[in-house]
Enzyme design. Structure first.
Site, PDB file in Angstrom:
ATOM      1  N   HIS A  61       0.700  -1.281   0.024  1.00  0.00           N
ATOM      2  CA  HIS A  61      -0.042  -0.170   0.001  1.00  0.00           C
ATOM      3  C   HIS A  61       0.908   1.275   0.060  1.00  0.00           C
ATOM      4  CE1 HIS A  61      -3.368   2.506   0.468  1.00  0.00           C
ATOM      5  NE2 HIS A  61      -4.337   1.818   1.144  1.00  0.00           N
TER       6      HIS A  61
ATOM      7  N   TYR B  64     -14.128   4.542   9.169  1.00  0.00           N
ATOM      8  CA  TYR B  64     -13.186   5.132   8.541  1.00  0.00           C
ATOM      9  C   TYR B  64     -13.586   4.634   6.918  1.00  0.00           C
ATOM     10  CZ  TYR B  64      -8.495   5.898   6.538  1.00  0.00           C
ATOM     11  OH  TYR B  64      -7.230   6.507   5.912  1.00  0.00           O
TER      12      TYR B  64
ATOM     13  N   SER C 155     -12.310   5.880   3.268  1.00  0.00           N
ATOM     14  CA  SER C 155     -11.325   6.447   2.370  1.00  0.00           C
ATOM     15  C   SER C 155     -11.815   7.096   1.049  1.00  0.00           C
ATOM     16  CB  SER C 155     -10.311   5.483   2.108  1.00  0.00           C
ATOM     17  OG  SER C 155      -9.233   5.905   1.224  1.00  0.00           O
TER      18      SER C 155
ATOM     19  N   THR D  32      -5.051  10.351  -0.012  1.00  0.00           N
ATOM     20  CA  THR D  32      -6.380  10.351   0.436  1.00  0.00           C
ATOM     21  C   THR D  32      -6.818  11.014   1.765  1.00  0.00           C
ATOM     22  OG1 THR D  32      -5.425   8.469   2.222  1.00  0.00           O
ATOM     23  CG2 THR D  32      -5.971   7.726   0.162  1.00  0.00           C
TER      24      THR D  32
END
Length: 764
Positions: free
Chosen positions: A486, A547, A549, A560
């Protein structure tokens, strides 16, 4: 996505000792280094920057301007109004015979200055135009006259032939939001989940933060926003990803799936050949900037910086070092920091099969190998009966270990197995030829999807090189998948590449009737090179913080932002759905309020007015200053029991979901951000198909991915009933796909899958 786990795991590496202003120098130094890194990134690819720098003009436009000036000069016209004569006077006198050369040089210098001034004017105009966000606040499907005018001007100033990086120098910088607005939005986001007493206490902390520390921290962020390309993205990459010492597996990787219902060929080597060839075609187009920049809603370009590191990229684990500080306290240890190693080119892939590693060349003297030639090479590996060497079979498990452990072992490997390690880390990407089948089965769809997702997210723990930017996974029945690290980029980037790959290898390259790649083998190709390792011995009924994104790629080098989607409006709607006394019109009204609130938060986050990245950057500055803030401490101690993310479909033109409904990717997923939480990924394919990926940890007694999946499906049906006169849609089957009539009159399939991610103590 997986970034939520990294954000939760982030802990400042500095400590608060009450010092305030005397440690401001490290902040200034860090801001200076951020700007330096920005300029280095601009200079690292000269040709791309040159082409980008002259956009929307072209290098030929300079030649045209120079020729026009020379023609005017020949016709005894002076377009410079005397400036060229003054330039000639400043040039050295090389004698009478070189008088003509001085005139040409003067014309070239004047043409260059005029050309540069025109391009700079175009850049400024385009940047001002791209700073307009009014179109983002307009209702869907409607476009006001100012927006139409704005769009026309953007198209005029953008020119005709845009390349991938054409807009980079014209994108506006991400603004630093008002601290007061950020704190207000934060308090609004936590109000649904806090008791009155806790909320009052948090409000007191927030007001104290605004009164004591906020203005100083904000000043540093403003300073950085003026100097560096982006005030938060490089710190986000460093502190959330590269400084994390947690294992990459599950914590920092995510996966993407193949077509859900179709496997173009059952021949493993053939599928690998076409997929690798398609990926390298994408890389070729990427290097030549032939991939068009992504336009949000077809009109607003997004930042393309993250595309640079898709290929030839590896995350290298860092080892703690000691450095000489400018403070009198002498030597201080620096926290270990991974770094991203990116090569300009690589002409091989690293392949793993049955515990063995191979180096497979991807090019010959005539260029990229054909899919059939690549298939041949992969088949040779599959047919190779040689066993794995001692300890080689589980070597890749080290890339799934805590980063400090892997860093120490890797330092030994650099000495004892340098060539093999370089072949893997220097590869274009990593390929894993798995010995087991995977994918959806009719006999047990839920269990088969579980196994498929688990294999992509973690595999066996030792059959993926988690440091590589991505691993292409090819199962024995021809099913594909992708495991992506990531730190180097966010999901839409790899998703764009994956869409191209699936569409190209299936619809353009295709397969012969017997399942092999089209074309003929190349008998003259050398055998794949077996890598040899000289290895040393070694031995998760309540609301929660949510959460979601979203991207900030409207701005230069944006990555992001978090949409805090557990709003009071959403909670009121959920309560209304469970309250039998509520009428359907009341529920529909609350649903629309929740959607409007969510869209407002999403648009604010996309336009740089989110909460979390601003608070994150403020916290980084406070740590550099050793300036203690109980409010920021509380903010960054929050856990995210529910982490969600949508994988956007960016190239819908590549897939005909109406005529070929089976050729639809089911997207991908990621691990939970909290040990007792869920990771929920979803993808919309067309207007009537949504797929969910739900993950949770086996070690948690509080989570169950399958039950949550059932709850999500039931909730979708309940919401759909609000728009169908209270009639709950009935499931109907199409193959293995569960379908439900949607409120738009189409179908709303909900593919449920629960992948329970392994704990860190998994025995590899």
């Amino acid at each position: 996505m997986a970034e939520a786990h990294q954000a939760v795991g982030f802990r400042p590496s500095t400590t608060s000792d009450g010092a305030e202003m005397e440690l401001s120098a490290p902040v200034l130094q860090e801001i200076y280094l951020s700007g330096l890194r920005s300029w280095k990134r601009h200079l690292s690819r000269f040709w791309n920057d040159f082409l980008t720098g002259v956009f929307p003009a072209s290098p030929l436009s300079w030649l045209f301007l120079f020729s026009a000036i020379q023609l005017a000069w020949f016709l005894q016209l002076d377009p410079s109004l005397g400036l060229m004569e003054k330039i000639k006077e400043l040039l050295p006198d090389w004698g009478g015979e070189h008088h003509r050369l001085r005139g040409v040089l003067a014309a070239a210098l004047f043409a260059s200055c005029l050309w540069g001034a025109l391009i700079f004017t175009l850049h400024v105009a385009l940047r001002l135009l791209l700073s307009y966000h009014g179109w983002l606040l307009e209702p869907h499907g409607a476009m006001s006259s100012p927006t139409k005018t704005w769009l026309a001007l953007v198209r005029i100033f953008s020119g005709r032939k845009t390349m991938l990086f054409s807009y980079q120098r014209s994108l506006p910088r991400q603004p630093v939001p008002s601290v007061q607005d950020t704190v207000r939005k934060y308090l609004e986001s936590v109000r649904p989940i806090l008791s009155d007493e806790d909320f009052d206490w948090t409000s007191v902390l927030a007001q104290e933060f605004l009164r004591l520390q906020a203005s100083l921290l904000q000043w540093y962020l403003q300073l950085k926003s003026w100097w560096a390309s982006n005030y938060v993205s490089d710190w986000w990459e460093e502190f959330v990803y590269l400084r994390s010492r947690h294992p990459l597996m599950v914590n920092s990787n995510y996966y993407m799936m193949d077509f859900l219902y179709v496997t173009p060929t059952p021949v493993q080597a053939a599928r690998a050949g076409n997929a690798v060839h398609a990926l390298l075609l994408y890389r070729h187009r990427l290097n030549r900037q032939e991939i068009l920049p992504t336009l949000l809603m077809g009109m607003r370009p997004l930042c393309s910086a993250q595309y640079e590191k898709i290929f030839n990229t590896t995350r290298i684990p860092g080892i703690p070092k000691v450095y000489l500080t400018f403070l009198p306290s002498a030597l201080l240890p620096t926290p270990p920091l991974d770094h991203i190693r990116h090569l300009r080119d690589s002409r091989h892939v690293a392949v793993f099969h049955r515990g063995r590693f191979f180096r497979v060349g991807t090019h010959s003297q005539s260029g990229l190998l054909s899919p059939r030639a690549l298939e041949q090479q992969f088949q040779r590996i599959l047919d190779d009966p040689s066993p794995a060497c001692p300890q080689e079979e589980h070597l890749a498990a080290l890339t799934a270990a805590p980063r400090d452990v892997w860093a120490q072992v890797r330092s030994s490997l650099k000495i004892q197995a340098k060539d093999a390690l370089e072949a893997v880390e220097g590869a274009a990407f990593f390929v894993s030829l798995d010995s087991e089948p995977a994918g959806l089965t009719r006999e047990d769809p839920a269990a088969s999807l579980d196994a498929y997702a688990r294999a992509l997210l973690a595999g066996r723990g030792h059959d993926r090189w988690f440091d590589k930017s991505f691993t292409l996974i090819v199962f024995s029945n021809g099913k594909l998948g992708l495991s992506v690290e990531h730190s180097w980029a966010d999901c839409p980037i790899s998703g764009h590449m994956w869409e191209f790959t699936l569409a190209t290898e299936c619809f353009q390259l295709g397969y012969s009737a017997d399942g092999h790649c089209k074309g003929h083998p190349e008998s003259s190709l050398p055998q794949p090179q077996r890598l040899h390792w000289d290895l040393p011995e070694k031995d998760r009924g309540e609301f929660c913080l949510t959460y979601e994104s979203t991207m900030t790629r409207l701005f230069l080098e944006g990555r992001t932002e978090t949409v805090r989607s557990c709003t009071r409006e959403a909670c009121n709607f959920v309560r209304a759905m469970e309250d039998k006394e509520k009428t359907e019109p009341q529920r529909r009204a609350l649903f629309r309020l929740a959607v409007e609130k969510h869209q407002a938060l999403l648009k604010a986050a996309m336009s740089g007015q989110g909460v979390d990245r601003h608070l994150f950057a403020l916290n980084i500055v406070s740590e550099f200053l050793h300036l203690r803030s109980p409010f920021l401490d509380q903010v960054h101690s929050e856990q995210w029991p529910l982490a969600t993310s949508q994988i956007p479909v960016q190239q819908i033109h590549l897939f005909d979901v109406h005529n070929y409904p089976d050729y639809v990717s089911s997207g991908g997923g990621f691990g939970p951000a909290d040990d007792h939480g869920y990771g929920v990924s979803y993808i919309f394919m067309g207007d009537d198909t949504v797929t969910f990926h739900i993950s949770s940890k086996k070690s948690s007694t509080k989570t169950d991915s399958h039950r949550l999946g059932q709850h999500i499906e039931d909730a979708l049906l309940d919401v759909a009933s609000l728009f169908q006169d209270g009639q709950r849609p009935k499931p109907r089957c199409r193959g293995l796909q569960e379908e439900h009539t949607g409120h738009r009159g189409g179908s709303l399939p909900c593919h449920r899958m629960g992948s329970r991610a392994p704990t860190k103590s998994t025995n590899f």
